[in-house]
Design an enzyme around this catalytic site. Structure first.
Site, PDB file in Angstrom:
ATOM      1  CB  ALA A  35       8.865  28.692   1.077  1.00 39.73           C
ATOM      2  CD  GLU A  86       1.113   9.214 -20.194  1.00 44.87           C
ATOM      3  OE1 GLU A  86       2.244   9.548 -20.552  1.00 44.87           O
ATOM      4  OE2 GLU A  86       0.294  10.130 -20.016  1.00 44.87           O
ATOM      5  CB  CYS A 120      -3.188  12.780 -19.791  1.00 45.10           C
ATOM      6  SG  CYS A 120      -1.598  12.971 -19.159  1.00 45.10           S
ATOM      7  CB  THR A 162       3.656  18.111 -12.393  1.00 46.60           C
ATOM      8  OG1 THR A 162       4.606  17.877 -13.259  1.00 46.60           O
ATOM      9  CG2 THR A 162       3.814  19.426 -11.914  1.00 46.60           C
ATOM     10  CB  SER A 212       3.073  20.640 -22.103  1.00 50.82           C
ATOM     11  OG  SER A 212       3.210  21.270 -20.447  1.00 50.82           O
ATOM     12  CG  HIS A 250      -5.457  16.062 -17.970  1.00 51.30           C
ATOM     13  ND1 HIS A 250      -5.108  14.862 -17.050  1.00 51.30           N
ATOM     14  CD2 HIS A 250      -4.294  16.624 -18.266  1.00 51.30           C
ATOM     15  CE1 HIS A 250      -3.669  14.921 -17.257  1.00 51.30           C
ATOM     16  NE2 HIS A 250      -3.256  16.006 -17.716  1.00 51.30           N
ATOM     17  CE  LYS A 259      -1.660  30.322 -14.078  1.00 47.60           C
ATOM     18  NZ  LYS A 259      -0.334  30.556 -14.879  1.00 47.60           N
ATOM     19  CB  SER A 358       1.251  15.637 -23.989  1.00 43.52           C
ATOM     20  OG  SER A 358       0.919  16.218 -23.059  1.00 43.52           O
TER      21      SER A 358
HETATM   22  N1  ACO Z   1       5.145  31.273  -4.415  1.00 44.79           N
HETATM   23  C1  ACO Z   1       4.075  31.316  -5.387  1.00 44.79           C
HETATM   24  N2  ACO Z   1       4.472  30.841  -6.583  1.00 44.79           N
HETATM   25  C2  ACO Z   1       5.499  30.905  -7.094  1.00 44.79           C
HETATM   26  C3  ACO Z   1       6.697  30.736  -6.309  1.00 44.79           C
HETATM   27  C4  ACO Z   1       6.543  30.908  -4.895  1.00 44.79           C
HETATM   28  N3  ACO Z   1       7.410  30.809  -4.200  1.00 44.79           N
HETATM   29  N4  ACO Z   1       7.802  30.482  -7.077  1.00 44.79           N
HETATM   30  C5  ACO Z   1       7.189  30.396  -8.414  1.00 44.79           C
HETATM   31  N5  ACO Z   1       5.844  30.605  -8.359  1.00 44.79           N
HETATM   32  C6  ACO Z   1       4.869  30.271  -9.356  1.00 44.79           C
HETATM   33  C7  ACO Z   1       5.364  30.935 -10.886  1.00 44.79           C
HETATM   34  O1  ACO Z   1       5.114  32.405 -10.886  1.00 44.79           O
HETATM   35  C8  ACO Z   1       4.326  30.217 -11.707  1.00 44.79           C
HETATM   36  O2  ACO Z   1       3.296  31.074 -11.951  1.00 44.79           O
HETATM   37  P1  ACO Z   1       2.436  30.960 -13.319  1.00 44.79           P
HETATM   38  O3  ACO Z   1       2.094  29.511 -13.732  1.00 44.79           O
HETATM   39  O4  ACO Z   1       1.138  31.901 -12.817  1.00 44.79           O
HETATM   40  O5  ACO Z   1       3.363  31.557 -14.049  1.00 44.79           O
HETATM   41  C9  ACO Z   1       4.388  28.761 -11.106  1.00 44.79           C
HETATM   42  O6  ACO Z   1       4.587  28.970  -9.815  1.00 44.79           O
HETATM   43  C10 ACO Z   1       5.172  27.696 -11.502  1.00 44.79           C
HETATM   44  O7  ACO Z   1       6.630  28.254 -11.695  1.00 44.79           O
HETATM   45  P2  ACO Z   1       7.396  28.210 -13.052  1.00 44.79           P
HETATM   46  O8  ACO Z   1       8.631  28.972 -12.680  1.00 44.79           O
HETATM   47  O9  ACO Z   1       6.649  28.696 -14.278  1.00 44.79           O
HETATM   48  O10 ACO Z   1       7.531  26.642 -13.052  1.00 44.79           O
HETATM   49  P3  ACO Z   1       8.602  25.844 -13.789  1.00 44.79           P
HETATM   50  O11 ACO Z   1       8.766  26.385 -15.411  1.00 44.79           O
HETATM   51  O12 ACO Z   1       9.858  25.670 -13.059  1.00 44.79           O
HETATM   52  O13 ACO Z   1       7.778  24.464 -14.120  1.00 44.79           O
HETATM   53  C11 ACO Z   1       5.964  23.289 -15.242  1.00 44.79           C
HETATM   54  C12 ACO Z   1       6.327  24.487 -14.245  1.00 44.79           C
HETATM   55  C13 ACO Z   1       6.259  23.840 -16.700  1.00 44.79           C
HETATM   56  C14 ACO Z   1       4.433  23.061 -15.323  1.00 44.79           C
HETATM   57  C15 ACO Z   1       6.551  21.978 -14.911  1.00 44.79           C
HETATM   58  O14 ACO Z   1       6.404  21.710 -13.606  1.00 44.79           O
HETATM   59  C16 ACO Z   1       6.318  20.868 -16.009  1.00 44.79           C
HETATM   60  O15 ACO Z   1       7.037  20.741 -17.080  1.00 44.79           O
HETATM   61  N6  ACO Z   1       5.418  19.967 -15.514  1.00 44.79           N
HETATM   62  C17 ACO Z   1       5.180  19.028 -16.376  1.00 44.79           C
HETATM   63  C18 ACO Z   1       4.398  19.339 -17.603  1.00 44.79           C
HETATM   64  C19 ACO Z   1       2.903  19.662 -17.523  1.00 44.79           C
HETATM   65  O16 ACO Z   1       2.311  19.293 -16.407  1.00 44.79           O
HETATM   66  N7  ACO Z   1       2.185  20.326 -18.431  1.00 44.79           N
HETATM   67  C20 ACO Z   1       0.765  20.454 -18.186  1.00 44.79           C
HETATM   68  C21 ACO Z   1       0.005  19.897 -19.381  1.00 44.79           C
HETATM   69  S1  ACO Z   1       0.564  18.393 -20.141  1.00 44.79           S
HETATM   70  C22 ACO Z   1       0.381  17.042 -19.093  1.00 44.79           C
HETATM   71  O17 ACO Z   1      -0.904  16.964 -18.635  1.00 44.79           O
HETATM   72  C23 ACO Z   1       1.527  16.364 -18.520  1.00 44.79           C
END
Ligand code: ACO
Length: 458
Positions: A35, A86, A120, A162, A212, A250, A259, A358
């Site tokens: 959660a 895209e 994007c 996402t 990414s 974006h 961040k 990207s």
């Molecule tokens: N409560 C609060 N926070 C939590 C919890 C929880 N229960 N569980 C996890 N989190 C936090 C993690 O600590 C992490 O925080 P951090 O970013 O500060 O490290 C965050 O939630 C995300 O968790 P991750 O385990 O890192 O997530 P995951 O690796 O499963 O996926 C990702 C995240 C890589 C962004 C994925 O959603 C993705 O691939 N998205 C598409 C790519 C994307 O959007 N890229 C960005 C730029 S490119 C573009 O625009 C498409």
């Protein structure tokens, strides 16, 4: 004509998003993740999505017609139409050519522009094309219309929360209330396989999530440095976060944007470390070695918390409520910012914008808002035409994660099928929405439209 047009920028803007959403708390539970992962970890509350009734053409038809109707613009007043997307349903025929259906009945066929694609970033490239046209010898005195639109869907897994969908239309002309600053655009382009769509039969991208994020942050560093250098060469003052009233990004997901504000503060610190008390220990930290450095990230997020709250958070409404709209994401951020403040508080603002696609293509640029907030001012007119956005976000239908998953499976199954008749309900679509009625055996697509203004929200 002959003279250089002044103050080229946005005179009207429209944002549309799907009428259905899935709640991210419910999705966390359905996906069996802890959660808070999507809501706190990614910063996302709701995700908009489309059934098989909507595709990229229908989203673009809807946003164009909405903008024209709401702003009483005649089709004969448009001289250029650009689409950035895209979301590809045809490898040859452009979305722009589909949109000509709206122009032809008005006798308008002398209209330049076509589709632009790079993840994007396509909407920004389309926008820059439109600005160049208005500033060029080819300009015929008419408006340019820019569309940024996408359906962002991911395969089941960590990227799925996402997703999102939406479209933005922007009317570009001289003497605008939102003026694009000249000589300051900072661009950074590179070859990267961080997110791409090699399977032409699938709507889903291949994503290297960690790469990414690294690409996004390094593009941000490079664009910001380039922007600052150019802006500083035009004036006497140092350019840093205090130079802007708002910073719009974006937004793949809101947490990355928060961040990113910290990242810009880290850039400012690197350029002027003596202005930052208590952060001396990061003096030797290098930008390119700290994309995932927790200490740097935390220190500069804390340091920039107030900047984030005041200058960026207001622009995250659509990103938080609808999700990533890919090309439309940055401009959905701009619309969110415009509806977050009184017109008087917007007047004269300097807005920084960071566009990332990207692959990769990225630019930081800026807008100066007209200082005139008078009742009949162009700025007041532009902002007053956005009063429907918040009520429409609130009027959407919440759909369970089970139904959301089933609808995405249906899109997966039928995405490129022909002949094909969509099954999705049309009752929940907003007034004025175009929807797919059928795809014939020749893959030709046909659309209907929900009557406009059934209620006040369209
Ligand atoms: N409560 C609060 N926070 C939590 C919890 C929880 N229960 N569980 C996890 N989190 C936090 C993690 O600590 C992490 O925080 P951090 O970013 O500060 O490290 C965050 O939630 C995300 O968790 P991750 O385990 O890192 O997530 P995951 O690796 O499963 O996926 C990702 C995240 C890589 C962004 C994925 O959603 C993705 O691939 N998205 C598409 C790519 C994307 O959007 N890229 C960005 C730029 S490119 C573009 O625009 C498409």
């Amino acid at each position: 004509m002959g003279s250089w047009p002044d103050n080229v920028g946005i005179v009207a803007v429209e944002l549309i998003f799907p009428s259905m959403y899935v709640d991210q708390t419910e999705l966390e539970s359905y996906d069996g993740v802890s959660a808070g992962k999507y809501t706190i970890g990614l910063g996302q509350d709701r995700m908009g999505f489309c059934s098989d009734r909507e595709d990229i053409n229908s989203l673009c038809l809807t946003v164009v017609q909405r903008l024209m109707e709401r702003n009483n613009i005649k089709y004969t007043e448009i001289g250029r139409l650009e689409v950035g997307t895209e979301t590809i349903v045809d490898k040859s025929k452009s979305v722009k050519s589909v949109l000509m259906q709206l122009f032809e009945p008005h006798g308008v066929t002398d209209i330049e522009g076509i589709d632009t694609t790079n993840a994007c970033y396509g909407g920004t490239a389309a926008l820059f094309n439109a600005i160049s046209w208005v500033e060029s010898s080819a300009w015929n005195g008419r408006y340019a219309l820019v569309i940024a639109a996408d359906i962002a869907v991911y395969a089941q897994g960590s990227a799925r929360p996402t997703g999102g969908a939406g479209a933005v239309a922007m009317l570009i002309a001289p003497n605008a209330p939102l003026v694009f600053d000249r000589h300051v655009r900072g661009t950074y382009m590179k070859h990267a396989y961080d997110f791409y769509k090699p399977d032409l039969a699938s709507e889903y991208p291949l994503v290297d999530g960690k790469l990414s994020i690294q690409c996004y942050l390094s593009a941000l560093d490079n664009c910001y440095q380039s922007y600052c250098k150019k802006a500083e060469s035009l004036g006497k003052n140092a350019v840093n976060l205090s130079s802007f009233d708002a910073i719009v990004f974006h937004s793949p997901y809101c947490k990355l944007v928060q961040k990113s504000v910290g990242r810009l503060a880290f850039n400012d610190f690197k350029r002027s470390p003596d202005d930052y008390l208590g952060l001396e220990k990061f003096k030797d930290s290098k930008l390119e070695e700290t994309y995932f450095d927790r200490d740097v990230e935390k220190a500069f997020m804390v340091n920039s918390q107030e900047v984030f709250e005041n200058k960026t958070k207001p622009s995250l409404l659509a990103a938080n409520q609808v999700g990533n709209m890919y090309t439309a994401s940055l401009y959905g951020g701009l619309v969110s910012l415009l509806i977050s403040k009184d017109v008087a508080a917007l007047a004269g603002n300097k807005i920084a914008l960071f566009s990332y696609g990207s692959g990769l293509a990225s630019t930081m640029f800026s807008i100066t808002v007209s200082p005139d907030a008078g009742e009949n001012s162009p700025l007041n007119k532009l902002v007053s035409k956005l009063s429907h956005i918040k009520p429409m976000l609130a009027a959407r239908k919440c759909v369970s994660p089970e139904k959301f998953t089933a609808m995405l499976s249906l899109r997966e199954k039928n995405g490129h099928k022909a002949p094909f008749e969509p099954e999705g309900d049309i009752d929940h679509l907003f007034p004025g929405t175009y929807y797919l009625t059928k795809v014939d055996e020749m893959h030709r697509r046909y659309y209907g439209r929900i009557p406009a203004a059934l209620n006040g929200s369209a």
